[in-house]
Design a protein around this motif. Structure first.
Motif, short mmCIF file in Angstrom:
data_model
loop_
_atom_site.label_atom_id
_atom_site.label_comp_id
_atom_site.label_asym_id
_atom_site.label_seq_id
_atom_site.Cartn_x
_atom_site.Cartn_y
_atom_site.Cartn_z
N ILE A 128 37.15 -34.91 111.37
CA ILE A 128 38.12 -35.35 112.37
C ILE A 128 37.86 -34.66 113.71
O ILE A 128 37.95 -35.27 114.77
N MET A 129 37.53 -33.37 113.64
CA MET A 129 37.37 -32.59 114.86
C MET A 129 36.04 -32.88 115.56
O MET A 129 35.92 -32.67 116.77
N SER B 204 34.21 -30.78 105.45
CA SER B 204 35.65 -30.95 105.27
C SER B 204 36.14 -32.10 106.14
O SER B 204 35.54 -32.41 107.18
N LEU B 205 37.21 -32.74 105.70
CA LEU B 205 37.78 -33.82 106.50
C LEU B 205 38.22 -33.28 107.87
O LEU B 205 38.12 -33.96 108.88
N ARG B 206 38.65 -32.03 107.87
CA ARG B 206 39.04 -31.41 109.13
C ARG B 206 37.88 -31.41 110.12
O ARG B 206 38.05 -31.78 111.29
#
Lengths: 458, 458
Positions: free
Chosen positions: B194-195, B189-191
């Motif tokens: 990013i994280m 996931s893009l999340r």
């Protein structure tokens, strides 16, 4: 992992109390599947609720909170009563803000108070606020942990900020820009943040004047807006125009599905059984169904009274009784069709109150055609069973009952909505009962006129 | 902008042909609202379809494609017939892959061929593949423009790649890792991108063995999985285990809503009207409704025949006719309630075929209680209208019809499902007709036995 293996593994972990084994299991199996398995075991009484509690306590706070979130309210209620307050406070702390407010509302007054004592002030205020929204409102399904960005930050700074603060947010795919009074100024998607030049300012590419809903509006409105405008989340404002939360698309999907369930059950005259059918107790099912069944019996007394009133007509022409169910049911069936179409279209917002007149015109045209077709069909049956006069009676009756039934069926949902009832209360059985009573009167009135017989009891 | 202003503005832009004015309008108003306004004007015949076409041609390809995507299939079909092929090819090029495949299927053979000539080979193959999936399958609602990342890339490289390739993707919030054979290896996931630390490798934090659906499975399965596991998108595999597309949550929400609509209409015995109620023509509504109404008439002939068979009983005890609608309808009503609960629970996957036996036991318990309650109520009415013997007849009949009706109502959806029909075909009117016929026979059989009268025609 096969279902039987999963259950066996869960049982073994509970007996051994092996925390490491539980962690390994959680890495292999999705939480939703574990929740399913445990619920099924409880329903089949091969697991006791204390055993589920034991398993929950073997998990990390985050995992236990996630599992709790998958359970229906009644099961949550039973479980939390078995968990001591300090652990419960940690679990609730780990839950998404919207779920924990729902859970809080299930607790006893005493448990609520002792829980609040264990929470920090901002957390406590947040939860009390969320828990205060009435069931069925946007506020009751929204979450207050949304991501906020500064209008003057650059895209790169925005992404950095989401990295730092995003861990606890329900979603980071939509972020919001608010002013000093917490009033909503704009929204920005993570997609736009990523696609923008790193030095671009959020102010320059955020969406101004975004769509929003109010916290005290019906929760369906949030779901409808998310679906219609293809949003991932919609911001929620309070009466002071301050942003207080967001409704995300996954919650919107749950709302739409629950609302469809409720409408389905109302249209089926089962009343509003919230939650799953499998978990519903016999007592609950009985209670919800008996109300409508008994009510409809009284509706049918009108049909019976109509028949009694025309007893002499019936005795003179006993052949008329043959056509009774057929004619009377056709009105009810046509009416149920119309009602079903209207109830669903009103529920999804496809049609609104002011469409009634336009819909009525179309309904009359459709019902007129339907009635004519069925009158033609049934008149053949009339000739065969009773001759030309009977055929005329049944054909004319059919035309009338189909039109009257359809108009009742399409209008009742509007009328109920006007009177602030749920239009879905216009269930097929209710329409059938009303149309039946009308049908009996139409049938024997037509028969009395055409067959030229003395008109019933004095 | 108020609705009337929007319509006036659209009208002015069409007359002036001012492209700049159209661009300004699109900056202020959401496309979904423009689509709504135009559809309403068309329905009220205050706009002609040529005028909508003219407006569409004043927009950029991206905007025109977006507007087209908001229209229902029949309107799309009429519009594209009015647009010349070269412009149409550009519009279709700008549409999301799933929407353009649907649109392609609406075109005439001739239009399809000339359109395919105007497309590049990979685009052409992609569209032909998507357009080939049968209506109602996962393939028919999936999109083939999903984001692919390399397992060995770092998080930072992954984000960079999404920036470069993401513009045309339906979503960049989920990306997929596939092997050399296009087989699905993991999702990220893009999340998580990013994280993660910028130097972390995707391989190390992607989700392995992710959930998926098959392109030829029922589209509801994709919607159910997305809802149950709270996904933003689910990957779709073909028979060779290659990843061919994704279903996103907004499409899943549309699928769930359309399926609920269809079930609603089937349960209301209206048949499968696809699309909106407002747009449905009188002809279509007539066609869909008349089938069931006529079929149910034949069902009711059995009730009529039952009554005719017991004519002598009725002549001897004319008071029995008073209770006929009440008793007979109660069976139908109880049956409709059970059927509604089962149809919806089967549709949402809450219960499955093998639950039948368990459900039957519970249904018997609930129906037994319901029948007893209603028998008690109706026996009072019986004493009042006809004395003790009649009271006994109606009470016994009530108990029997409620149990029989409930069992029919709960079993028919399972039976239909077993026979590969849609369980929703077990509509309230159908259950009512069947329960009515059973009710008539039960009623007069009980009456004939207890009242000790000669049993009907020889």
């Amino acid at each position: 992992m096969e279902f039987e293996d999963l259950v066996r593994e869960l049982r073994a972990i509970r007996i051994s109390g092996n925390i490491q084994a539980m962690e390994n299991l959680l890495e292999q199996v999705l939480m939703a599947d574990i929740a399913d398995a445990l619920q099924l075991q409880l329903a089949q009484q091969t697991f006791r609720i204390q055993e589920v509690r034991d398993l929950l306590l073997l998990m990390s706070d985050d995992s236990a909170a996630a599992l709790l979130g998958y359970f229906p309210p009644d099961l949550q209620e039973k479980l939390v009563a078995l968990i001591e307050t300090s652990r419960l406070a940690r679990l609730i702390d780990a839950m998404p803000h919207d779920e924990r407010a729902d859970l809080f509302n299930l607790l006893s007054e005493e448990a609520q108070q002792s829980l609040l004592r264990d929470m920090s002030q901002p957390e406590r205020e947040d939860m009390q606020q969320l828990a205060a929204y009435e069931e069925g409102t946007v506020g009751s399904v929204m979450t207050s942990d949304f991501a906020i960005l500064e209008a003057l930050s650059t895209a790169a700074e925005g992404i950095k900020q989401l990295r730092q603060t995003g861990k606890d947010k329900e979603t980071i795919y939509q972020a919001y820009v608010v002013d000093d009074n917490r009033c909503l100024v704009g929204t920005v998607s993570l997609r736009d943040l990523i696609m923008a030049e790193p030095e671009e300012r959020i102010l320059d590419f955020m969406v101004m004047d975004p769509l929003y809903v109010r916290a005290d509006e019906a929760r369906e409105l949030a779901a409808q807006a998310i679906s219609k405008y293809d949003l991932l989340a919609i911001p929620v404002l309070n009466a002071q125009n301050q942003m207080v939360g967001i409704v995300t698309i996954d919650d919107a999907m749950d709302v739409a599905s629950e609302e469809a369930d409720l409408d389905f059950r109302k249209v089926g005259a089962v009343g509003t059984i919230a939650g799953g059918l499998k978990e519903a107790s016999i007592r609950l099912l009985y209670k919800k169904r008996v109300f409508w069944l008994v009510l409809l019996v009284f509706g049918n007394i009108f049909s019976g009274a109509g028949i009694a009133y025309f007893e002499e007509t019936i005795e003179a022409y006993i052949a008329l009784v043959f056509f009774l169910p057929l004619l009377v049911d056709s009105g009810g069936n046509a009416g149920s069709q119309s009602a079903t179409l209207m109830v669903r279209a009103l529920a999804t917002g496809e049609i609104i109150m002011k469409d009634w007149a336009g819909m009525l015109g179309r309904e009359l045209a459709v019902a007129g055609l339907l009635g004519a077709t069925m009158a033609a069909a049934v008149s053949l049956l009339g000739i065969w069973r009773g001759g030309m006069e009977i055929a005329l009676v049944v054909a004319l009756t059919m035309q009338l009952v189909v039109v009257v039934g359809s108009v009742i069926g399409m209008s009742l949902p509007f009328l109920l909505s006007k009177l602030k009832f749920d239009p879905a209360t216009a269930s097929a059985p209710l329409i059938t009962s009303i149309a039946d009573a009308c049908g009996v009167i139409i049938y024997f009135s037509v028969a009395t006129m055409i067959l030229d017989i003395p008109a019933a009891l004095a």
